[in-house]
Design a protein around this motif. Structure first.
Motif, PDB file in Angstrom:
ATOM      1  N   ILE A  23      42.854  44.562  48.713  1.00 44.40           N
ATOM      2  CA  ILE A  23      42.373  45.085  47.445  1.00 44.40           C
ATOM      3  C   ILE A  23      40.835  44.517  47.240  1.00 44.40           C
ATOM      4  CG2 ILE A  23      42.523  45.222  44.868  1.00 44.40           C
ATOM      5  CD1 ILE A  23      44.856  46.744  46.608  1.00 44.40           C
ATOM      6  N   ALA A  24      40.662  43.264  47.434  1.00 47.20           N
ATOM      7  CA  ALA A  24      39.507  42.631  47.455  1.00 47.20           C
ATOM      8  C   ALA A  24      38.424  43.365  48.360  1.00 47.20           C
ATOM      9  CB  ALA A  24      39.392  41.138  47.766  1.00 47.20           C
ATOM     10  N   ALA A  25      38.552  43.750  49.322  1.00 45.80           N
ATOM     11  CA  ALA A  25      37.751  44.176  50.357  1.00 45.80           C
ATOM     12  C   ALA A  25      37.371  45.783  49.724  1.00 45.80           C
ATOM     13  CB  ALA A  25      38.317  44.392  51.914  1.00 45.80           C
ATOM     14  N   MET A  26      37.977  46.365  48.963  1.00 46.51           N
ATOM     15  CA  MET A  26      37.815  47.780  48.385  1.00 46.51           C
ATOM     16  C   MET A  26      37.042  47.624  47.220  1.00 46.51           C
ATOM     17  SD  MET A  26      39.296  49.643  51.065  1.00 46.51           S
ATOM     18  CE  MET A  26      39.083  51.221  50.026  1.00 46.51           C
ATOM     19  N   GLY A  27      36.548  46.266  46.739  1.00 44.19           N
ATOM     20  CA  GLY A  27      35.873  46.261  45.405  1.00 44.19           C
ATOM     21  C   GLY A  27      36.930  46.273  44.264  1.00 44.19           C
ATOM     22  N   GLY A  28      38.308  46.225  44.535  1.00 46.66           N
ATOM     23  CA  GLY A  28      39.026  46.197  43.399  1.00 46.66           C
ATOM     24  C   GLY A  28      39.957  45.185  42.685  1.00 46.66           C
ATOM     25  N   MET A  29      40.338  45.493  41.814  1.00 46.48           N
ATOM     26  CA  MET A  29      41.349  44.668  40.907  1.00 46.48           C
ATOM     27  C   MET A  29      42.789  44.781  41.180  1.00 46.48           C
ATOM     28  SD  MET A  29      40.127  42.786  38.152  1.00 46.48           S
ATOM     29  CE  MET A  29      41.220  42.883  36.760  1.00 46.48           C
ATOM     30  N   PRO A  30      43.401  43.712  41.745  1.00 49.77           N
ATOM     31  CA  PRO A  30      45.011  43.926  41.989  1.00 49.77           C
ATOM     32  C   PRO A  30      45.593  43.897  40.626  1.00 49.77           C
ATOM     33  CG  PRO A  30      44.106  41.450  42.432  1.00 49.77           C
ATOM     34  CD  PRO A  30      42.875  42.270  42.369  1.00 49.77           C
ATOM     35  N   ARG A  31      46.747  44.698  40.520  1.00 45.76           N
ATOM     36  CA  ARG A  31      47.380  45.005  39.509  1.00 45.76           C
ATOM     37  C   ARG A  31      48.868  44.731  39.423  1.00 45.76           C
ATOM     38  NH1 ARG A  31      43.550  44.795  35.359  1.00 45.76           N
ATOM     39  NH2 ARG A  31      42.098  46.209  35.455  1.00 45.76           N
ATOM     40  N   HIS A  32      49.590  45.354  40.341  1.00 40.29           N
ATOM     41  CA  HIS A  32      51.077  45.157  40.416  1.00 40.29           C
ATOM     42  C   HIS A  32      51.385  44.937  41.879  1.00 40.29           C
ATOM     43  CE1 HIS A  32      50.753  46.831  36.338  1.00 40.29           C
ATOM     44  NE2 HIS A  32      49.911  47.820  36.993  1.00 40.29           N
ATOM     45  N   ALA A  33      52.744  44.386  42.045  1.00 39.46           N
ATOM     46  CA  ALA A  33      53.469  44.248  43.504  1.00 39.46           C
ATOM     47  C   ALA A  33      54.589  44.524  43.424  1.00 39.46           C
ATOM     48  CB  ALA A  33      52.961  42.478  43.699  1.00 39.46           C
ATOM     49  N   VAL A  34      54.938  45.197  44.482  1.00 39.90           N
ATOM     50  CA  VAL A  34      56.577  45.340  44.839  1.00 39.90           C
ATOM     51  C   VAL A  34      56.776  44.645  46.133  1.00 39.90           C
ATOM     52  CG1 VAL A  34      57.020  47.325  43.407  1.00 39.90           C
ATOM     53  CG2 VAL A  34      56.060  47.575  45.833  1.00 39.90           C
ATOM     54  N   ILE A  35      58.071  43.757  46.085  1.00 45.47           N
ATOM     55  CA  ILE A  35      58.160  42.705  47.078  1.00 45.47           C
ATOM     56  C   ILE A  35      59.576  43.000  47.631  1.00 45.47           C
ATOM     57  CG2 ILE A  35      58.561  40.473  47.586  1.00 45.47           C
ATOM     58  CD1 ILE A  35      56.959  40.001  45.023  1.00 45.47           C
ATOM     59  N   SER A  36      59.275  43.332  49.162  1.00 50.65           N
ATOM     60  CA  SER A  36      60.903  43.769  49.712  1.00 50.65           C
ATOM     61  C   SER A  36      61.168  42.668  50.569  1.00 50.65           C
ATOM     62  CB  SER A  36      60.864  45.123  50.493  1.00 50.65           C
ATOM     63  OG  SER A  36      60.701  46.107  49.621  1.00 50.65           O
TER      64      SER A  36
ATOM     65  N   GLU B 232      47.788  33.395  39.261  1.00 41.80           N
ATOM     66  CA  GLU B 232      46.256  33.253  39.398  1.00 41.80           C
ATOM     67  C   GLU B 232      45.381  34.444  39.163  1.00 41.80           C
ATOM     68  OE1 GLU B 232      45.094  31.019  42.818  1.00 41.80           O
ATOM     69  OE2 GLU B 232      46.880  30.053  43.036  1.00 41.80           O
ATOM     70  N   PHE B 233      45.970  35.570  39.873  1.00 44.19           N
ATOM     71  CA  PHE B 233      45.086  36.853  39.781  1.00 44.19           C
ATOM     72  C   PHE B 233      45.531  37.926  38.806  1.00 44.19           C
ATOM     73  CE2 PHE B 233      44.182  34.485  43.761  1.00 44.19           C
ATOM     74  CZ  PHE B 233      42.808  34.847  43.907  1.00 44.19           C
ATOM     75  N   GLY B 234      46.424  37.508  37.916  1.00 43.17           N
ATOM     76  CA  GLY B 234      46.677  38.388  36.960  1.00 43.17           C
ATOM     77  C   GLY B 234      47.736  39.398  37.376  1.00 43.17           C
ATOM     78  N   VAL B 235      48.495  39.326  38.626  1.00 43.25           N
ATOM     79  CA  VAL B 235      49.154  40.600  39.029  1.00 43.25           C
ATOM     80  C   VAL B 235      50.659  40.396  38.460  1.00 43.25           C
ATOM     81  CG1 VAL B 235      50.179  41.329  41.184  1.00 43.25           C
ATOM     82  CG2 VAL B 235      47.744  40.691  41.096  1.00 43.25           C
ATOM     83  N   ASN B 236      51.255  41.525  38.141  1.00 46.03           N
ATOM     84  CA  ASN B 236      52.678  41.817  37.856  1.00 46.03           C
ATOM     85  C   ASN B 236      53.604  42.063  39.041  1.00 46.03           C
ATOM     86  OD1 ASN B 236      52.019  41.810  34.994  1.00 46.03           O
ATOM     87  ND2 ASN B 236      51.106  43.772  35.312  1.00 46.03           N
ATOM     88  N   ILE B 237      54.769  41.143  39.315  1.00 46.71           N
ATOM     89  CA  ILE B 237      55.589  41.632  39.956  1.00 46.71           C
ATOM     90  C   ILE B 237      56.715  42.679  39.349  1.00 46.71           C
ATOM     91  CG2 ILE B 237      57.521  40.776  41.770  1.00 46.71           C
ATOM     92  CD1 ILE B 237      55.836  38.305  41.939  1.00 46.71           C
TER      93      ILE B 237
END
Ligand code: ADP
Ligand code: MG
Length: 354
Positions: A103-116, A141-146
């Motif tokens: 996500i960083a490499a696209m210049g973006g802000m990470p927001r949400h994660a799904v984890i399998s 740390e990065f304000g991401v929601n699971i």
């Protein structure tokens, strides 16, 4: 064996209902019992989550006028990690970190994660809890929601798949395409440490070696360059990529996507002093690790030279280093050695199925 990183200890490991202090195993707890244990502390930015863990699908609120970024990375035991050399916490941290880096490499802000996760039935429940503590720490740390995931059993080995949804303003979107002849090529931090750290981990008995710690740490808990990625995207970088497969591989990716050549100066590649020491000790050169090692998760980018001057004038730019220049496609992708000679720089990082 592994020095554990500081982390929040607020997870409760379930104990037997009969009062015995043995921890229940996965068979006893079951899929739904486990999800119940894992779902605490997963929301770091409640305003953007309508429905998190617990329904058939997560529901999130996109930021108006932003593009959505989607990325996923899978980690398979014995391919991407070895439970002899990583703790569960570190593994969880890294599984998220490698996705944040994309996500960083696209210049973006990470927001949400799904984890399998696919879990061998014999895996202790506290291992899974600790795995999630590592994931929750970096998400915090990065304000991401699971916001969801899937939990299944695995007959052989542990598999972790993380998918991340990020956002970027259209004007800040960074791609591998876009490098222009005359731009400088730069990186956000030192290279080669992770691969050398992995080699030290695999050899074992590295704890007594002073130089090993920063290398091993950069392998086990890499730091995704999310803030720098967004900043560079706003400062008119022309192309960007994260270094997951080694510098040699990534410069070729940018060259191909941008239809340009890139000349990299070996002497300008930033290397940790610990890497120089360790590589001498291992009988290799630091440059080999930097070019072909991978898993550094620094960003590689191109930007007009005068613009790079502005970056360096800012305190946030202190770690940025020019390592080469963008040239015409016909001049190829090359490495300039200390004596000034140019050699072709072939993409030979890690490649599955080869
Ligand atoms: P379904 O059968 O409808 O797919 P599940 O029973 O698999 O739902 O999952 C129940 C809820 O728990 C869902 O919200 C799902 O996203 C979430 N979930 C399942 N496994 C995980 C996991 N490993 N990590 C995070 N959330 C999970
Ligand atoms: Mg399911």
């Amino acid at each position: 064996m592994i020095r554990s990183c500081a982390h929040r200890q607020n997870e409760t490991v379930p104990v037997r209902k009969d009062g015995a202090d043995t921890i229940v195993d996965l068979k006893e707890l079951g899929e739904f019992g486990l999800i119940d244990v894992l779902k605490s502390d997963t929301i770091n930015n409640p305003a953007s989550v309508v429905v998190g863990i617990g329904d058939d699908a997560a529901v999130v609120l996109p930021t108006p006028r932003h593009l959505q970024l989607l990325t996923t990375d899978m980690m398979v035991e014995s391919v991407h990690f070895d439970l002899q050399t990583t703790s569960a916490w570190q593994l969880g941290y890294k599984a998220i970190a490698v996705n944040l880096s994309d996500i960083a490499a696209m210049g973006g802000m990470p927001r949400h994660a799904v984890i399998s996760i696919a879990l061998p039935a014999a895996l202790p429940v506290d291992f899974v809890v600790s795995l999630y503590q590592g994931m929750k720490e970096i998400c915090h740390e990065f304000g991401v929601n699971i916001v969801g995931g899937d939990t299944v059993s695995s007959p052989h080995g542990l598999v972790i798949n993380v998918a991340i949804l990020g956002e970027v303003e259209p004007s800040r979107l960074q791609r591998r395409a876009g490098a222009k002849v005359g731009d400088v090529v730069a990186v956000t931090g030192p290279l080669g440490a992770s691969a050398c750290g992995l080699e030290l981990l695999q050899r074992g008995e590295w704890e007594a070696l002073d130089f090993a710690w920063p290398l091993v740490t950069s392998h086990l808990t890499p730091q995704p360059q999310v803030q720098l990625g967004q900043w560079l995207a706003g400062m008119m970088a022309t192309s960007m990529d994260d270094i997951s497969d080694g510098l040699a591989s990534e410069v070729n990716e940018i060259a191909k996507a941008s239809e340009v050549g890139l000349h990299i100066n070996a002497e300008q590649i930033p290397l940790l002093p610990a890497l120089k020491e360790a590589s001498g000790w291992l009988g290799k050169t630091a440059l080999e690790y930097a070019l072909y090692g991978g898993e550094d998760y620094q960003l590689l980018f191109t930007i007009p030279r005068e613009q790079f001057g502005l970056l360096k004038a800012d305190p946030r730019g202190s770690q940025l280093t020019v390592i080469g220049e963008v040239v015409h496609r016909s001049q190829g992708v090359k490495l300039r050695d200390a004596a000034g000679g140019l050699q072709p720089l072939a993409p030979q990082g890690y490649n599955h199925f080869r």
